[in-house]
Design a protein around this motif. Structure first.
Motif, PDB file in Angstrom:
ATOM      1  N   ASN A  11       0.847  -1.201   0.000  1.00  0.00           N
ATOM      2  CA  ASN A  11       0.000   0.000   0.000  1.00  0.00           C
ATOM      3  C   ASN A  11       0.881   1.249   0.000  1.00  0.00           C
ATOM      4  O   ASN A  11       2.024   1.199   0.473  1.00  0.00           O
ATOM      5  CB  ASN A  11      -0.865   0.048   1.275  1.00  0.00           C
ATOM      6  CG  ASN A  11      -2.052  -0.899   1.247  1.00  0.00           C
ATOM      7  OD1 ASN A  11      -2.890  -0.856   2.131  1.00  0.00           O
ATOM      8  ND2 ASN A  11      -2.136  -1.756   0.239  1.00  0.00           N
ATOM      9  N   PRO A  12       0.352   2.375  -0.470  1.00  0.00           N
ATOM     10  CA  PRO A  12       1.074   3.634  -0.288  1.00  0.00           C
ATOM     11  C   PRO A  12       1.373   3.834   1.209  1.00  0.00           C
ATOM     12  O   PRO A  12       0.545   3.473   2.057  1.00  0.00           O
ATOM     13  CB  PRO A  12       0.070   4.686  -0.780  1.00  0.00           C
ATOM     14  CG  PRO A  12      -0.817   3.961  -1.745  1.00  0.00           C
ATOM     15  CD  PRO A  12      -0.908   2.561  -1.214  1.00  0.00           C
ATOM     16  N   ASN A  13       2.559   4.353   1.510  1.00  0.00           N
ATOM     17  CA  ASN A  13       2.981   4.651   2.888  1.00  0.00           C
ATOM     18  C   ASN A  13       3.249   3.442   3.775  1.00  0.00           C
ATOM     19  O   ASN A  13       3.338   3.581   4.989  1.00  0.00           O
ATOM     20  CB  ASN A  13       1.947   5.535   3.613  1.00  0.00           C
ATOM     21  CG  ASN A  13       1.891   6.909   3.008  1.00  0.00           C
ATOM     22  OD1 ASN A  13       2.920   7.499   2.719  1.00  0.00           O
ATOM     23  ND2 ASN A  13       0.682   7.388   2.770  1.00  0.00           N
ATOM     24  N   CYS A  14       3.389   2.267   3.189  1.00  0.00           N
ATOM     25  CA  CYS A  14       3.666   1.097   4.029  1.00  0.00           C
ATOM     26  C   CYS A  14       5.150   1.033   4.390  1.00  0.00           C
ATOM     27  O   CYS A  14       5.550   0.210   5.212  1.00  0.00           O
ATOM     28  CB  CYS A  14       3.244  -0.182   3.311  1.00  0.00           C
ATOM     29  SG  CYS A  14       4.244  -0.545   1.864  1.00  0.00           S
TER      30      CYS A  14
ATOM     31  N   ASP B  11       2.083  -2.496   6.232  1.00  0.00           N
ATOM     32  CA  ASP B  11       2.124  -1.573   7.365  1.00  0.00           C
ATOM     33  C   ASP B  11       1.330  -2.230   8.492  1.00  0.00           C
ATOM     34  O   ASP B  11       0.106  -2.244   8.467  1.00  0.00           O
ATOM     35  CB  ASP B  11       1.522  -0.221   6.965  1.00  0.00           C
ATOM     36  CG  ASP B  11       1.317   0.696   8.166  1.00  0.00           C
ATOM     37  OD1 ASP B  11       1.699   0.319   9.296  1.00  0.00           O
ATOM     38  OD2 ASP B  11       0.768   1.801   7.971  1.00  0.00           O
TER      39      ASP B  11
ATOM     40  N   ASN C 157      -1.595  -0.925  10.381  1.00  0.00           N
ATOM     41  CA  ASN C 157      -2.798  -0.780   9.568  1.00  0.00           C
ATOM     42  C   ASN C 157      -3.094  -2.118   8.900  1.00  0.00           C
ATOM     43  O   ASN C 157      -3.319  -2.189   7.689  1.00  0.00           O
ATOM     44  CB  ASN C 157      -2.468   0.238   8.475  1.00  0.00           C
ATOM     45  CG  ASN C 157      -3.590   1.193   8.245  1.00  0.00           C
ATOM     46  OD1 ASN C 157      -4.754   0.811   8.360  1.00  0.00           O
ATOM     47  ND2 ASN C 157      -3.252   2.417   7.899  1.00  0.00           N
TER      48      ASN C 157
ATOM     49  N   ARG D  47      -6.371  -3.231   6.556  1.00  0.00           N
ATOM     50  CA  ARG D  47      -6.435  -2.646   5.217  1.00  0.00           C
ATOM     51  C   ARG D  47      -5.312  -3.155   4.317  1.00  0.00           C
ATOM     52  O   ARG D  47      -5.511  -3.453   3.147  1.00  0.00           O
ATOM     53  CB  ARG D  47      -6.361  -1.125   5.304  1.00  0.00           C
ATOM     54  CG  ARG D  47      -6.803  -0.503   3.986  1.00  0.00           C
ATOM     55  CD  ARG D  47      -5.988   0.675   3.619  1.00  0.00           C
ATOM     56  NE  ARG D  47      -6.445   1.876   4.277  1.00  0.00           N
ATOM     57  CZ  ARG D  47      -5.822   3.040   4.155  1.00  0.00           C
ATOM     58  NH1 ARG D  47      -4.736   3.124   3.413  1.00  0.00           N
ATOM     59  NH2 ARG D  47      -6.274   4.092   4.770  1.00  0.00           N
ATOM     60  N   ASN D  48      -4.120  -3.289   4.880  1.00  0.00           N
ATOM     61  CA  ASN D  48      -2.990  -3.738   4.077  1.00  0.00           C
ATOM     62  C   ASN D  48      -3.125  -5.184   3.615  1.00  0.00           C
ATOM     63  O   ASN D  48      -2.686  -5.534   2.532  1.00  0.00           O
ATOM     64  CB  ASN D  48      -1.688  -3.573   4.869  1.00  0.00           C
ATOM     65  CG  ASN D  48      -1.120  -2.168   4.801  1.00  0.00           C
ATOM     66  OD1 ASN D  48      -0.018  -1.955   4.287  1.00  0.00           O
ATOM     67  ND2 ASN D  48      -1.864  -1.191   5.292  1.00  0.00           N
TER      68      ASN D  48
HETATM   69  K     K Z   1      -0.871   2.300   4.590  1.00  0.00           K
END
Ligand code: K
Ligand code: GDP
Ligand code: MG
Length: 263
Positions: free
Chosen positions: A10-13, A88, A91, A94-95
């Motif tokens: 994911n973005p920002n993981c 992440d 999170n 969701r990940n």
């Molecule tokens: K994330």
């Protein structure tokens, strides 16, 4: 022998942080052909036979964004030896949604549970690995912890030929099987069948199926939509999240997270 490892998440993981920690200065940066999405590759600094391909940060393998299309085209067409799925862990739910989809590509997956330096939840790694049919390694890309065990698993898994997928309920699995048999021989994969069932317009265009086969597939899809009284995408999404919810209940002992991630 060279090993091609695809870095997903994911973005920002923490993908970029991990990529930099693994490759050091051995990086090549460019763009994916025809699009302005950054393409980065590098070799693992402790073992240059492992080529790490950084893929765009994505939430799913749907065709809704350029990033998703770039990432899934690479995975399906290039068929890397192994996927390094960065999660992440602060999170997790969701990940793991992306993780359930990556398990469908028939490419061995290694899950890197990142951000473990800030996560206080206790995670039963053995159980989680069993649920996902994939090795799970706790890491901190930021603190450069766990990276060697992670890459050891990446090397191990790259030698494997298959990946067990996450399974949907019986009638959906039956439909996936039936669709798979209708596909052209070179594309008779679970992933293509699932995308066809999902009515993925890009994939349907790519396959150009006969009218008769299209009708058969529509019938299979409609039967499932009637059974669950919902549209196919929502049905599949709900089953993925059911699976993740059960998995988390079984594997994670919740505590609090030390501090919220800055955004
Ligand atoms: K994330
Ligand atoms: P990307 O979008 O997946 O490439 O994520 P980045 O590598 O840019 O990281 C997003 C944010 O998470 C940055 O502020 C990183 O410093 C932070 N980050 C990445 N890995 C870790 C980690 O293991 N622990 C902690 N605490 N932060 C991390
Ligand atoms: Mg990044």
């Amino acid at each position: 022998m060279e090993i091609k490892a695809a870095l997903t998440g994911n973005p920002n993981c923490g993908k970029t942080t991990l990529f930099n920690a693994l490759t050091g200065s051995k990086q090549r940066v460019g763009n994916w052909p025809g699009v302005t999405v950054e393409k980065k590759e590098g070799t693992y600094k402790n073992d240059p036979s492992i080529l790490i391909q950084d893929l765009p940060g994505i939430y799913s393998l749907s065709p809704y964004s350029l990033e998703e299309v770039v990432a899934r085209s690479y995975l399906v067409q290039e068929h890397p030896d192994v996927i390094l799925d960065v999660v992440d862990t602060s999170n997790l739910e969701r990940n793991l949604y992306l993780t359930t989809q990556l398990l469908e590509l028939d490419i061995p997956v290694v899950v890197g549970l990142n951000m473990m330096d800030i996560v206080e939840d206790k995670i039963d790694l053995k159980k989680l690995a069993r649920w996902l049919n994939a090795p799970v390694v706790e890491v901190s890309a930021l603190k450069k912890q766990g990276l060697e065990s992670l890459m050891k698993q990446v090397k191990n898994e790259s030698a494997k030929k298959e990946q067990k997928p996450f399974l949907f309920s019986r009638s959906i699995e039956d439909a996936i099987g039936s669709i798979q048999r209708l596909l052209p021989e070179t594309k008779q994969t679970r992933w293509y069948a699932l995308k066809v069932l999902e009515n993925d317009s890009r994939i349907l265009e790519e396959l150009s199926l006969s009218k008769t086969d299209q009708q058969k597939i529509t019938k299979l899809r409609e039967a499932i939509e009637n059974e669950f009284d919902d549209d196919i995408e929502s049905i599949l999404t709900a089953q993925r999240y059911d699976f993740i919810e059960k998995l988390i209940q079984d594997c994670v002992k919740r505590k609090r997270t030390k501090h919220a991630m800055s955004v």
